[in-house]
Write a protein that holds these residues in place. Structure first.
Motif, mmCIF file in Angstrom:
data_model
loop_
_atom_site.group_PDB
_atom_site.id
_atom_site.type_symbol
_atom_site.label_atom_id
_atom_site.label_comp_id
_atom_site.label_asym_id
_atom_site.label_seq_id
_atom_site.Cartn_x
_atom_site.Cartn_y
_atom_site.Cartn_z
ATOM 1 N N MET A 91 0.831 -1.209 0.000
ATOM 2 C CA MET A 91 0.000 0.000 0.000
ATOM 3 C C MET A 91 0.861 1.252 0.000
ATOM 4 O O MET A 91 0.573 2.209 -0.713
ATOM 5 C CB MET A 91 -0.942 -0.003 1.206
ATOM 6 C CG MET A 91 -1.823 1.221 1.298
ATOM 7 S SD MET A 91 -2.953 1.385 -0.076
ATOM 8 C CE MET A 91 -4.177 0.208 0.380
ATOM 9 N N VAL A 92 1.942 1.261 0.778
ATOM 10 C CA VAL A 92 2.828 2.424 0.825
ATOM 11 C C VAL A 92 3.452 2.679 -0.538
ATOM 12 O O VAL A 92 3.480 3.812 -1.023
ATOM 13 C CB VAL A 92 3.912 2.229 1.915
ATOM 14 C CG1 VAL A 92 4.988 3.281 1.808
ATOM 15 C CG2 VAL A 92 3.281 2.261 3.297
ATOM 16 N N LEU A 93 3.929 1.617 -1.180
ATOM 17 C CA LEU A 93 4.531 1.785 -2.509
ATOM 18 C C LEU A 93 3.521 2.266 -3.539
ATOM 19 O O LEU A 93 3.825 3.129 -4.369
ATOM 20 C CB LEU A 93 5.172 0.471 -2.963
ATOM 21 C CG LEU A 93 6.437 0.070 -2.222
ATOM 22 C CD1 LEU A 93 6.882 -1.320 -2.653
ATOM 23 C CD2 LEU A 93 7.537 1.082 -2.464
ATOM 24 N N LEU A 94 2.294 1.734 -3.503
ATOM 25 C CA LEU A 94 1.284 2.168 -4.451
ATOM 26 C C LEU A 94 0.850 3.609 -4.204
ATOM 27 O O LEU A 94 0.640 4.361 -5.150
ATOM 28 C CB LEU A 94 0.077 1.235 -4.383
ATOM 29 C CG LEU A 94 0.282 -0.119 -5.039
ATOM 30 C CD1 LEU A 94 -0.891 -1.029 -4.749
ATOM 31 C CD2 LEU A 94 0.487 0.026 -6.534
ATOM 32 N N VAL A 95 0.718 3.995 -2.951
ATOM 33 C CA VAL A 95 0.347 5.382 -2.646
ATOM 34 C C VAL A 95 1.441 6.338 -3.114
ATOM 35 O O VAL A 95 1.165 7.377 -3.712
ATOM 36 C CB VAL A 95 0.050 5.546 -1.132
ATOM 37 C CG1 VAL A 95 -0.030 7.012 -0.745
ATOM 38 C CG2 VAL A 95 -1.240 4.836 -0.777
ATOM 39 N N MET A 96 2.710 5.974 -2.866
ATOM 40 C CA MET A 96 3.816 6.815 -3.337
ATOM 41 C C MET A 96 3.822 6.911 -4.857
ATOM 42 O O MET A 96 4.003 7.999 -5.421
ATOM 43 C CB MET A 96 5.152 6.261 -2.837
ATOM 44 C CG MET A 96 5.369 6.501 -1.358
ATOM 45 S SD MET A 96 6.861 5.739 -0.654
ATOM 46 C CE MET A 96 8.026 5.684 -1.947
ATOM 47 N N GLY A 97 3.612 5.800 -5.542
ATOM 48 C CA GLY A 97 3.579 5.819 -6.996
ATOM 49 C C GLY A 97 2.424 6.637 -7.533
ATOM 50 O O GLY A 97 2.580 7.380 -8.523
ATOM 51 N N ASN A 98 1.253 6.546 -6.899
ATOM 52 C CA ASN A 98 0.105 7.335 -7.346
ATOM 53 C C ASN A 98 0.306 8.824 -7.087
ATOM 54 O O ASN A 98 -0.115 9.653 -7.885
ATOM 55 C CB ASN A 98 -1.177 6.832 -6.686
ATOM 56 C CG ASN A 98 -1.649 5.550 -7.295
ATOM 57 O OD1 ASN A 98 -1.537 5.320 -8.491
ATOM 58 N ND2 ASN A 98 -2.188 4.677 -6.464
ATOM 59 N N ILE A 99 0.942 9.169 -5.977
ATOM 60 C CA ILE A 99 1.208 10.583 -5.703
ATOM 61 C C ILE A 99 2.189 11.147 -6.725
ATOM 62 O O ILE A 99 1.996 12.247 -7.246
ATOM 63 C CB ILE A 99 1.741 10.755 -4.265
ATOM 64 C CG1 ILE A 99 0.609 10.534 -3.261
ATOM 65 C CG2 ILE A 99 2.363 12.133 -4.070
ATOM 66 C CD1 ILE A 99 1.053 10.490 -1.820
#
Length: 75
Positions: free
Chosen positions: A65-73
């Motif tokens: 989730m952290v990696l996906l949130v960072m990528g989406n941001i």
């Protein structure tokens, strides 16, 4: 694309981009266990209801989730 009067293009492009990003993020988070078909919207709403409304629990896979949130941001 860069001329005047291209607002409709950017609205359509933005909507398609946001939906595609959300679907890809869901697919990556669940490691391919979700199928991208006509019932995906219903399944997403069901998961949001059961995880966020009924239990209000955190994500099962925090690192993903952290990696996906960072990528989406960044996107």
């Amino acid at each position: 694309v860069f001329g005047k009067g291209n607002t409709a293009f950017w609205i359509v492009f933005s909507v398609i981009h946001i939906v595609a990003t959300l679907l890809l993020s869901t697919q990556l988070y669940y490691m391919g266990r979700w199928k991208l078909d006509s019932g995906i919207l219903r399944r997403i709403l069901h998961v949001l209801y059961t995880d966020c409304v009924r239990q209000c629990s955190g994500p099962m896979y925090v690192d993903r989730m952290v990696l996906l949130v960072m990528g989406n941001i960044i996107n």
